[in-house]
Design an enzyme around this catalytic site. Structure first.
Site, mmCIF file in Angstrom:
data_model
loop_
_atom_site.group_PDB
_atom_site.id
_atom_site.type_symbol
_atom_site.label_atom_id
_atom_site.label_comp_id
_atom_site.label_asym_id
_atom_site.label_seq_id
_atom_site.Cartn_x
_atom_site.Cartn_y
_atom_site.Cartn_z
ATOM 1 N N ASN A 138 -18.662 -10.630 -20.187
ATOM 2 C CA ASN A 138 -18.725 -10.793 -21.640
ATOM 3 C C ASN A 138 -19.617 -9.674 -22.175
ATOM 4 O O ASN A 138 -20.829 -9.730 -22.037
ATOM 5 C CB ASN A 138 -19.307 -12.172 -21.981
ATOM 6 C CG ASN A 138 -19.520 -12.349 -23.482
ATOM 7 O OD1 ASN A 138 -19.054 -11.534 -24.280
ATOM 8 N ND2 ASN A 138 -20.229 -13.400 -23.870
ATOM 9 N N TRP A 139 -18.968 -8.680 -22.763
ATOM 10 C CA TRP A 139 -19.741 -7.519 -23.223
ATOM 11 C C TRP A 139 -20.462 -7.769 -24.543
ATOM 12 O O TRP A 139 -21.231 -6.917 -24.999
ATOM 13 C CB TRP A 139 -18.815 -6.307 -23.377
ATOM 14 C CG TRP A 139 -18.375 -5.710 -22.070
ATOM 15 C CD1 TRP A 139 -18.767 -6.094 -20.810
ATOM 16 C CD2 TRP A 139 -17.455 -4.625 -21.900
ATOM 17 N NE1 TRP A 139 -18.148 -5.304 -19.871
ATOM 18 C CE2 TRP A 139 -17.342 -4.392 -20.500
ATOM 19 C CE3 TRP A 139 -16.727 -3.816 -22.773
ATOM 20 C CZ2 TRP A 139 -16.514 -3.395 -19.986
ATOM 21 C CZ3 TRP A 139 -15.911 -2.823 -22.255
ATOM 22 C CH2 TRP A 139 -15.816 -2.610 -20.874
ATOM 23 N N HIS A 162 -19.212 -19.999 -27.456
ATOM 24 C CA HIS A 162 -20.377 -19.351 -26.846
ATOM 25 C C HIS A 162 -21.641 -19.732 -27.625
ATOM 26 O O HIS A 162 -21.590 -19.916 -28.842
ATOM 27 C CB HIS A 162 -20.187 -17.829 -26.851
ATOM 28 C CG HIS A 162 -21.215 -17.130 -26.024
ATOM 29 N ND1 HIS A 162 -22.479 -16.863 -26.493
ATOM 30 C CD2 HIS A 162 -21.186 -16.694 -24.738
ATOM 31 C CE1 HIS A 162 -23.179 -16.276 -25.529
ATOM 32 N NE2 HIS A 162 -22.424 -16.162 -24.462
ATOM 33 N N GLU A 204 -24.026 -18.069 -28.665
ATOM 34 C CA GLU A 204 -24.339 -17.179 -29.791
ATOM 35 C C GLU A 204 -23.467 -17.514 -31.000
ATOM 36 O O GLU A 204 -23.912 -17.415 -32.146
ATOM 37 C CB GLU A 204 -24.198 -15.716 -29.347
ATOM 38 C CG GLU A 204 -25.360 -15.318 -28.442
ATOM 39 C CD GLU A 204 -25.019 -14.351 -27.325
ATOM 40 O OE1 GLU A 204 -23.991 -13.668 -27.402
ATOM 41 O OE2 GLU A 204 -25.795 -14.296 -26.344
ATOM 42 N N GLU A 258 -23.644 -22.441 -19.611
ATOM 43 C CA GLU A 258 -24.586 -21.374 -19.932
ATOM 44 C C GLU A 258 -25.807 -21.977 -20.630
ATOM 45 O O GLU A 258 -25.782 -22.163 -21.857
ATOM 46 C CB GLU A 258 -23.929 -20.346 -20.862
ATOM 47 C CG GLU A 258 -22.707 -19.673 -20.266
ATOM 48 C CD GLU A 258 -22.451 -18.310 -20.888
ATOM 49 O OE1 GLU A 258 -22.334 -17.346 -20.139
ATOM 50 O OE2 GLU A 258 -22.405 -18.202 -22.130
ATOM 51 N N GLY A 311 -29.660 -13.961 -21.631
ATOM 52 C CA GLY A 311 -30.339 -12.751 -22.086
ATOM 53 C C GLY A 311 -31.851 -12.783 -21.925
ATOM 54 O O GLY A 311 -32.556 -11.970 -22.511
HETATM 55 P P1 13P Z 1 -26.659 -12.590 -19.928
HETATM 56 O O1 13P Z 1 -25.954 -12.412 -18.596
HETATM 57 O O2 13P Z 1 -26.995 -11.316 -20.586
HETATM 58 O O3 13P Z 1 -27.802 -13.544 -19.802
HETATM 59 O O4 13P Z 1 -25.579 -13.297 -20.900
HETATM 60 C C1 13P Z 1 -24.921 -14.421 -20.457
HETATM 61 C C2 13P Z 1 -23.850 -14.766 -21.404
HETATM 62 O O5 13P Z 1 -24.104 -15.186 -22.505
HETATM 63 C C3 13P Z 1 -22.456 -14.560 -20.969
HETATM 64 O O6 13P Z 1 -21.556 -15.135 -21.858
#
Ligand code: 13P
Length: 256
Positions: free
Chosen positions: A8-9, A100, A102, A171, A177
């Site tokens: 997931n970029w 997600h 976010e 997640e 992050g």
């Molecule tokens: P990170 O690997 O940067 O923690 O992000 C995870 C993520 O949200 C993948 O969808």
């Protein structure tokens, strides 16, 4: 069930960056069919990535799929700024990441909206990856399993029988992050719970549903996480932005 290792970029990489990445990455995963790989670039790079993958697949064998990071549930209309399932179908997109954290926390997406998107994705032949996970506060209050169960039940209301057409990503919000991944034990506890929940919801029709872990996955922790019996793959953010690091994660999975 093949492991799914997905990138997931997020809001990273231009079209030029995407093409440069694929140029470097694709040769490393040629003829690699033990696992499935998915890359989700931003919307603006989907078309170029699709053409690049198509060309590569004419010249060799690749099990690399294309994913979108979001979509709206309607096919067309007055929805400024949104992308429809038909637009993704046209670009031969296979997967779509939905719900997600976010999207939930920065853009205010609610379970009811995510449920509509899940319906629409499946209806249009896109394989959704439903993201769920608790905040740090919820974990500290001992509510992790309740939160995850509520998110899954609401997002999948009415589509329990279609469980084989979707995947789920656990997640934890506190691990995204932050460089602070869930321990293999913490991940396994939740994954095992999700497995029994979706097995019950689908009346045993969950044998094609993968439960991915996401949240600070990298080349150092991937090996231990993937050894957990109910971890069926990864959704990788920052470590997937570098083709070499993403490939290293894949090699850790291949070692299992
Ligand atoms: P990170 O690997 O940067 O923690 O992000 C995870 C993520 O949200 C993948 O969808």
């Amino acid at each position: 069930m093949k492991y799914l290792i997905a990138a997931n970029w997020k809001m990273n990489k231009t079209v030029a960056d995407t093409l440069e990445y694929l140029e470097l990455f694709l040769p490393s995963v040629k003829d690699l069919f033990e696992i499935e790989i998915m890359i989700a670039p931003p919307f603006t790079a989907l078309s170029s990535a699709s053409i690049k993958l198509d060309t590569a697949k004419k010249e060799g064998e690749y099990n690399v799929k294309l994913g979108a990071q979001n979509m709206y549930y309607e096919e067309k209309g007055a929805f400024t700024g949104e992308i429809s399932p038909l637009m993704l179908n046209e670009l031969q997109v296979d997967y779509v990441i939905l719900g997600h954290s976010e999207r939930r926390h920065i853009f205010g997406e609610k379970d009811e909206l995510i449920n509509k998107k899940m319906f629409s994705a499946i209806e249009h032949g896109l394989r959704p990856i439903l993201c769920v996970g608790e905040t740090l506060e919820e974990r500290e209050l001992g509510k992790t399993l309740n939160v995850v169960e509520a998110q899954i039940r609401k997002a999948l209301a009415g589509i329990e029988k279609d469980m084989q057409f979707l995947d789920i990503a656990y997640e934890p919000v506190w691990a995204i992050g932050t460089g602070k991944n869930a321990t293999p034990g913490q991940a396994e506890e939740v994954h095992k719970f999700i497995r029994s929940l979706i097995n019950e919801m689908s009346k045993g029709n969950d044998d094609k549903t993968r439960i991915l872990y996401g949240g600070s996955v990298n080349e150092n922790n991937a090996g231990d996480l993937i050894k957990q019996p109910n971890v069926n793959g990864f959704l990788v953010g920052s470590a997937s932005l570098d083709p070499e690091r993403f490939y290293k994660i894949i090699t850790k999975v291949l070692e299992v």
